[in-house]
Design a protein around this motif. Structure first.
Motif, mmCIF file in Angstrom:
data_model
loop_
_atom_site.group_PDB
_atom_site.id
_atom_site.type_symbol
_atom_site.label_atom_id
_atom_site.label_comp_id
_atom_site.label_asym_id
_atom_site.label_seq_id
_atom_site.Cartn_x
_atom_site.Cartn_y
_atom_site.Cartn_z
ATOM 1 N N ALA A 294 50.562 -12.212 35.704
ATOM 2 C CA ALA A 294 50.915 -11.219 36.866
ATOM 3 C C ALA A 294 52.040 -13.129 37.766
ATOM 4 C CB ALA A 294 50.730 -10.591 37.712
ATOM 5 N N PHE A 295 52.626 -13.053 38.932
ATOM 6 C CA PHE A 295 52.374 -13.977 39.591
ATOM 7 C C PHE A 295 52.987 -14.571 40.226
ATOM 8 C CE2 PHE A 295 55.248 -12.400 35.437
ATOM 9 C CZ PHE A 295 55.347 -14.237 33.997
ATOM 10 N N LEU A 296 52.433 -15.495 40.724
ATOM 11 C CA LEU A 296 51.804 -15.542 42.619
ATOM 12 C C LEU A 296 52.701 -16.478 43.584
ATOM 13 C CD1 LEU A 296 47.730 -15.411 43.799
ATOM 14 C CD2 LEU A 296 49.130 -17.240 44.073
ATOM 15 N N ARG A 297 52.548 -16.344 44.662
ATOM 16 C CA ARG A 297 53.387 -16.871 45.561
ATOM 17 C C ARG A 297 52.603 -17.180 46.811
ATOM 18 N NH1 ARG A 297 59.244 -16.028 45.610
ATOM 19 N NH2 ARG A 297 58.710 -14.184 46.961
ATOM 20 N N ARG A 298 52.320 -18.655 47.431
ATOM 21 C CA ARG A 298 52.211 -18.078 48.598
ATOM 22 C C ARG A 298 52.438 -18.887 49.662
ATOM 23 N NH1 ARG A 298 47.360 -23.641 48.562
ATOM 24 N NH2 ARG A 298 47.433 -22.629 50.118
ATOM 25 N N ASP A 299 51.941 -17.948 50.398
ATOM 26 C CA ASP A 299 52.944 -18.255 52.327
ATOM 27 C C ASP A 299 51.795 -19.122 52.990
ATOM 28 O OD1 ASP A 299 53.454 -18.048 54.676
ATOM 29 O OD2 ASP A 299 54.670 -16.019 54.328
ATOM 30 N N THR A 300 52.191 -20.423 53.323
ATOM 31 C CA THR A 300 51.389 -20.955 54.034
ATOM 32 C C THR A 300 51.361 -20.758 54.753
ATOM 33 O OG1 THR A 300 52.780 -22.614 53.441
ATOM 34 C CG2 THR A 300 51.274 -23.302 52.138
ATOM 35 N N VAL B 279 49.182 -14.538 49.991
ATOM 36 C CA VAL B 279 50.199 -14.860 49.040
ATOM 37 C C VAL B 279 50.537 -13.276 48.393
ATOM 38 C CG1 VAL B 279 48.395 -16.563 48.075
ATOM 39 C CG2 VAL B 279 48.280 -14.447 47.220
ATOM 40 N N CYS B 280 51.848 -13.530 47.511
ATOM 41 C CA CYS B 280 52.245 -12.815 47.130
ATOM 42 C C CYS B 280 52.625 -12.532 45.682
ATOM 43 C CB CYS B 280 53.559 -12.271 47.819
ATOM 44 S SG CYS B 280 53.969 -11.992 49.626
ATOM 45 N N VAL B 281 52.192 -11.551 45.532
ATOM 46 C CA VAL B 281 52.418 -11.068 43.957
ATOM 47 C C VAL B 281 53.643 -10.307 43.090
ATOM 48 C CG1 VAL B 281 50.425 -10.541 42.066
ATOM 49 C CG2 VAL B 281 49.587 -11.424 43.386
ATOM 50 N N PHE B 282 53.985 -10.615 41.676
ATOM 51 C CA PHE B 282 55.001 -10.285 41.338
ATOM 52 C C PHE B 282 54.594 -9.913 39.872
ATOM 53 C CE2 PHE B 282 56.293 -12.509 44.925
ATOM 54 C CZ PHE B 282 56.871 -12.098 45.572
ATOM 55 N N ASP B 283 55.359 -8.763 39.309
ATOM 56 C CA ASP B 283 54.963 -8.775 38.103
ATOM 57 C C ASP B 283 55.788 -9.828 36.732
ATOM 58 O OD1 ASP B 283 53.506 -7.064 38.083
ATOM 59 O OD2 ASP B 283 55.082 -5.127 39.223
ATOM 60 N N GLY C 271 43.173 -20.160 38.217
ATOM 61 C CA GLY C 271 42.465 -20.241 39.492
ATOM 62 C C GLY C 271 43.143 -20.258 40.344
ATOM 63 N N ARG C 272 44.011 -19.074 41.081
ATOM 64 C CA ARG C 272 44.876 -19.099 42.078
ATOM 65 C C ARG C 272 44.393 -18.796 42.802
ATOM 66 N NH1 ARG C 272 47.764 -23.012 39.396
ATOM 67 N NH2 ARG C 272 48.824 -21.622 37.953
ATOM 68 N N THR C 273 44.998 -19.030 44.647
ATOM 69 C CA THR C 273 44.518 -18.533 45.720
ATOM 70 C C THR C 273 44.504 -17.206 45.942
ATOM 71 O OG1 THR C 273 45.297 -21.048 47.317
ATOM 72 C CG2 THR C 273 44.857 -18.623 48.403
ATOM 73 N N HIS C 274 43.160 -16.561 46.005
ATOM 74 C CA HIS C 274 43.372 -15.211 46.595
ATOM 75 C C HIS C 274 43.761 -14.633 45.255
ATOM 76 C CE1 HIS C 274 43.917 -15.431 51.255
ATOM 77 N NE2 HIS C 274 42.751 -16.377 50.978
ATOM 78 N N GLN C 275 43.674 -14.923 44.440
ATOM 79 C CA GLN C 275 44.382 -14.413 42.969
ATOM 80 C C GLN C 275 43.040 -13.064 42.641
ATOM 81 O OE1 GLN C 275 44.036 -16.613 39.062
ATOM 82 N NE2 GLN C 275 43.870 -14.562 38.276
ATOM 83 N N ILE C 276 41.943 -13.095 42.610
ATOM 84 C CA ILE C 276 41.034 -11.953 42.188
ATOM 85 C C ILE C 276 42.031 -10.817 43.054
ATOM 86 C CG2 ILE C 276 39.248 -10.327 42.119
ATOM 87 C CD1 ILE C 276 38.017 -13.147 40.696
#
Length: 318
Positions: free
Chosen positions: A195-201, A206-210, A242-247
């Protein structure tokens, strides 16, 4: 005038990087000018900004004393707690089993009781770390986990180990495996998900997209269902990125939020959390395994070693 003698933990650094840490009151512009005009020398000779320092080098700074005000060694770590679960330790690294609820570094709360504070206090009490004897180094964590996640965290006890461990992690030569409990049972029972993850600092979420999105980074999460009961599932999760809050975010995005997670949740999981009076995610960094560390690395002796956390979330799904 001020002089610094380079020790083992200072060696290998560029001159400008070392001075930035050892003389924090010295403006960068004045430091660069001092190097250029030979008012900053190494072993009595002209040096370059990029000069690599070696053990025994003497740096002489012919500058006003105001930039070298006597600074007391930072001993804030002595206010940290004493409890520290050490899973493994040698002369270079320490692996700690962090309890859920403890922050790894000081955060906006300003608490002095952090994991790195406890590690530094432990090493200080053993006589292995004395900030008064260091110019620029302090024992440091090599990886991080969230406050409310428990499990294994790597710590470097010297500068060489920190540099090597950062490279080992960068080259993915240490495998990190987690265990967690989800509300809902993932299907299929085993999958590698992209998937694809974007951080909102600002929101610290974070938001996850397909599908790819601007500023979103690729995430790859592998999970395996170990067992299930009463609508809960115990998972083993391997991070291939290894991304922020990934799991937490990725599992919730797929429809199986972590039990206890109040940030990435569904109405159903939130009701479950409240019924069980849970306010932190049931997630543990439970295994580290070193794979492929080059023979030439000073930490090559770790190759093939595997370490496990003591407290696991398995009891939630019996």
């Amino acid at each position: 005038m001020k002089e610094f003698t380079i020790g083992q933990n200072d060696a290998g650094q560029r001159l400008d990087k070392f001075l930035g840490k050892a003389a924090p009151l010295l403006p960068a512009s004045m430091m660069y000018k001092g190097i250029r005009t030979k008012r900053i020398k190494v072993n009595g000779k002209r040096a370059e900004i990029s000069t690599r320092l070696t053990v025994g080098d003497v740096i002489s700074l012919y500058l006003n004393d105001e930039f070298f005000a006597e600074q007391r060694a930072d001993t804030a770590f002595l206010r940290a707690g004493d409890a520290l679960s050490v899973i493994y330790e040698d002369e270079n690294i320490l692996i700690a089993d962090k309890p859920a609820g403890l922050v790894v570094h000081e955060d906006e709360s300003g608490t002095a009781d952090t994991l790195i504070g406890r590690v530094q206090k432990y090493l200080y009490q053993k006589g292995e770390y004395d900030p008064a004897q260091e110019n620029s180094f302090a024992p440091a964590l090599c990886n991080r986990i969230d406050r409310n996640t428990g499990g294994l965290v790597l710590c470097a006890k010297n500068a060489m180990a920190l540099q090597e461990m950062n490279e080992i992690i960068k080259q993915r030569q240490v495998e990190k495996v987690y265990r967690c409990v989800t509300v809902g049972v993932p299907s299929p029972a085993h999958a590698v998900c992209k998937a694809f993850l974007r951080r909102d600092t600002k929101a610290k979420t974070v938001c996850v997209f397909d599908k790819p999105q601007p500023d979103a980074k690729t995430i790859i999460t592998e999970y395996r269902v170990l067992r299930q009961k009463n609508g809960l599932a115990l998972l083993e999760v391997t991070l291939h990125t290894g991304r922020t809050h990934q799991i937490r975010a990725h599992m919730a995005h797929m429809g199986w939020p972590l039990l206890g997670d109040t940030k990435y949740c569904t109405p159903e999981s939130l009701r479950k959390n409240r019924a069980l009076n849970l306010q932190q995610q049931v997630l543990c960094a439970w295994r580290l395994r070193f794979t492929g560390v080059p023979e030439g690395s000073p930490l090559s002796y770790l190759n093939g070693r595997e370490f496990h956390a003591k407290k696991l979330p398995d009891d939630w799904v019996k």
